[in-house]
Design a protein around this motif. Structure first.
Motif, PDB file in Angstrom:
ATOM      1  N   PHE A  43     -13.068   9.506  39.673  1.00 40.54           N
ATOM      2  CA  PHE A  43     -12.026   9.184  38.687  1.00 40.54           C
ATOM      3  C   PHE A  43     -10.732   9.838  39.137  1.00 40.54           C
ATOM      4  O   PHE A  43     -10.667  10.477  40.196  1.00 40.54           O
ATOM      5  CB  PHE A  43     -12.432   9.684  37.294  1.00 40.54           C
ATOM      6  CG  PHE A  43     -12.860  11.127  37.256  1.00 40.54           C
ATOM      7  CD1 PHE A  43     -11.945  12.147  37.097  1.00 40.54           C
ATOM      8  CD2 PHE A  43     -14.207  11.467  37.417  1.00 40.54           C
ATOM      9  CE1 PHE A  43     -12.331  13.479  37.080  1.00 40.54           C
ATOM     10  CE2 PHE A  43     -14.614  12.802  37.395  1.00 40.54           C
ATOM     11  CZ  PHE A  43     -13.673  13.802  37.226  1.00 40.54           C
ATOM     12  N   GLN A  44      -9.678   9.692  38.344  1.00 41.04           N
ATOM     13  CA  GLN A  44      -8.421  10.365  38.618  1.00 41.04           C
ATOM     14  C   GLN A  44      -8.044  11.243  37.435  1.00 41.04           C
ATOM     15  O   GLN A  44      -8.430  10.968  36.293  1.00 41.04           O
ATOM     16  CB  GLN A  44      -7.300   9.355  38.898  1.00 41.04           C
ATOM     17  CG  GLN A  44      -7.505   8.573  40.186  1.00 41.04           C
ATOM     18  CD  GLN A  44      -6.289   7.756  40.579  1.00 41.04           C
ATOM     19  OE1 GLN A  44      -5.281   7.719  39.873  1.00 41.04           O
ATOM     20  NE2 GLN A  44      -6.379   7.075  41.710  1.00 41.04           N
ATOM     21  N   GLN A  91     -11.921   3.691  42.452  1.00 41.29           N
ATOM     22  CA  GLN A  91     -12.020   4.240  41.097  1.00 41.29           C
ATOM     23  C   GLN A  91     -10.714   4.934  40.717  1.00 41.29           C
ATOM     24  O   GLN A  91     -10.377   5.990  41.255  1.00 41.29           O
ATOM     25  CB  GLN A  91     -13.190   5.220  41.010  1.00 41.29           C
ATOM     26  CG  GLN A  91     -14.523   4.603  41.379  1.00 41.29           C
ATOM     27  CD  GLN A  91     -14.866   3.400  40.512  1.00 41.29           C
ATOM     28  OE1 GLN A  91     -14.659   3.422  39.310  1.00 41.29           O
ATOM     29  NE2 GLN A  91     -15.413   2.358  41.129  1.00 41.29           N
ATOM     30  N   THR A  92      -9.979   4.328  39.797  1.00 44.32           N
ATOM     31  CA  THR A  92      -8.643   4.823  39.445  1.00 44.32           C
ATOM     32  C   THR A  92      -8.488   5.135  37.961  1.00 44.32           C
ATOM     33  O   THR A  92      -7.387   5.414  37.497  1.00 44.32           O
ATOM     34  CB  THR A  92      -7.575   3.784  39.850  1.00 44.32           C
ATOM     35  OG1 THR A  92      -7.844   2.536  39.188  1.00 44.32           O
ATOM     36  CG2 THR A  92      -7.573   3.567  41.361  1.00 44.32           C
ATOM     37  N   THR A  93      -9.571   5.114  37.211  1.00 43.86           N
ATOM     38  CA  THR A  93      -9.502   5.425  35.791  1.00 43.86           C
ATOM     39  C   THR A  93      -9.062   6.879  35.598  1.00 43.86           C
ATOM     40  O   THR A  93      -9.550   7.780  36.265  1.00 43.86           O
ATOM     41  CB  THR A  93     -10.879   5.237  35.122  1.00 43.86           C
ATOM     42  OG1 THR A  93     -11.312   3.903  35.347  1.00 43.86           O
ATOM     43  CG2 THR A  93     -10.805   5.517  33.628  1.00 43.86           C
ATOM     44  N   ILE A  94      -8.120   7.103  34.677  1.00 42.36           N
ATOM     45  CA  ILE A  94      -7.658   8.445  34.364  1.00 42.36           C
ATOM     46  C   ILE A  94      -8.622   9.073  33.363  1.00 42.36           C
ATOM     47  O   ILE A  94      -8.899   8.507  32.310  1.00 42.36           O
ATOM     48  CB  ILE A  94      -6.230   8.429  33.769  1.00 42.36           C
ATOM     49  CG1 ILE A  94      -5.275   7.677  34.709  1.00 42.36           C
ATOM     50  CG2 ILE A  94      -5.748   9.852  33.529  1.00 42.36           C
ATOM     51  CD1 ILE A  94      -5.144   8.291  36.075  1.00 42.36           C
ATOM     52  N   VAL A  95      -9.135  10.256  33.707  1.00 47.15           N
ATOM     53  CA  VAL A  95     -10.168  10.904  32.905  1.00 47.15           C
ATOM     54  C   VAL A  95      -9.786  12.357  32.635  1.00 47.15           C
ATOM     55  O   VAL A  95      -9.234  13.034  33.510  1.00 47.15           O
ATOM     56  CB  VAL A  95     -11.529  10.849  33.638  1.00 47.15           C
ATOM     57  CG1 VAL A  95     -12.568  11.732  32.954  1.00 47.15           C
ATOM     58  CG2 VAL A  95     -12.039   9.414  33.723  1.00 47.15           C
ATOM     59  N   ASN A  96     -10.070  12.822  31.416  1.00 45.72           N
ATOM     60  CA  ASN A  96     -10.020  14.250  31.120  1.00 45.72           C
ATOM     61  C   ASN A  96     -11.374  14.812  31.514  1.00 45.72           C
ATOM     62  O   ASN A  96     -12.373  14.558  30.842  1.00 45.72           O
ATOM     63  CB  ASN A  96      -9.726  14.474  29.635  1.00 45.72           C
ATOM     64  CG  ASN A  96      -9.650  15.942  29.279  1.00 45.72           C
ATOM     65  OD1 ASN A  96     -10.521  16.729  29.643  1.00 45.72           O
ATOM     66  ND2 ASN A  96      -8.620  16.324  28.544  1.00 45.72           N
TER      67      ASN A  96
END
Length: 247
Positions: free
Chosen positions: A185-186, A19-24
């Motif tokens: 997430f990241q 899981q590498t999606t960039i999330v706030n």
């Protein structure tokens, strides 16, 4: 971003490298949790940046924000423009709230800062203050990533992060709390230069990072390998365990 709806403790994972999606994360939390009219406890509110963001949405009835860092707490007491927020100097292992009086507990990157011997007690306290069906957003950094490799040169948190995950597993396995969902997430961290990194990550008030000249030079050298003309940007893996008090 992974959303894992499994509710059995054996399905809890400490990390998910896929899981590498960039999330706030704050936006994610605001979207996912039922804050409207809620009584909220924030454990380890730090600089109260997330406290302010949450309070300024106007959604919460009240927020009890706790911090053990005496320097930060003194600064909190100077805040006068957040009428729904009450700041107290207290830790997660002794939450100053009545039993079954809280709708939501949030804990950003602070469970692993609780003394290991008190982590289990902290989870019991969370379960105690939550109303039946209440939710706990427990956010923890995953021990991986390029920023982590720099940080571990002077602040290796592998053992305490594993202990925090073990305490979460125990709280779920013994029924004090149930696992509603896991998120992986990241998040993005940017530093204009090494001075900015040192100010934010080394010169913190909650820990005494007294680096030797040799260690300081090693940290600066490792940081420099990521530095460009636009600064240094890191993507760090995170995990959120969304727990619920049984009804």
């Amino acid at each position: 971003m992974l959303i894992n709806n499994a509710t059995l403790t054996e399905n809890m994972k400490i990390a998910d490298p896929t899981q590498t999606t960039i999330v706030n994360e704050v936006r994610l939390m605001l979207d996912e949790l039922p804050f409207d009219g809620a009584r909220v406890v924030e454990l380890g509110c730090g600089k109260a940046e997330k406290t302010r963001t949450l309070a300024e949405t106007g959604r919460c009835r009240e927020i009890l924000a706790l911090e053990v860092d005496t320097i930060q707490h003194a600064r909190h007491l100077e805040i006068t423009d957040l009428p729904t927020v009450r700041f107290l100097h207290a830790g997660a292992e002794a939450i100053p709230a009545d039993e079954a009086s809280v709708d939501i507990v949030i804990m950003f990157k602070s469970l692993h800062h609780v003394p290991v011997a008190l982590m289990d007690q902290a989870l019991s306290e969370i379960a105690r203050v939550l109303k039946p069906g209440g939710l706990a957003w427990i956010s923890e950094p995953v021990f991986a990533g390029e920023l982590n490799e720099i940080m571990r040169l002077f602040n290796d948190e592998e053992i305490v992060r594993e202990a925090a995950f073990a305490a979460l597993n125990k709280a779920v396995s013994d029924g004090r709390l149930t696992l509603a969902r896991q998120y992986f997430f990241q998040t993005r961290s940017h530093f204009d230069d090494f001075a900015a990194f040192a100010q934010r990550m080394i010169q913190v008030t909650h820990s005494n990072h007294s680096l030797s000249a040799e260690t300081y030079a090693a940290v600066q050298q490792r940081f420099a390998t990521h530095l460009t003309t636009e600064g240094a940007t890191f993507h760090s893996p995170q995990r959120v365990d969304l727990l619920q008090k049984p009804r």
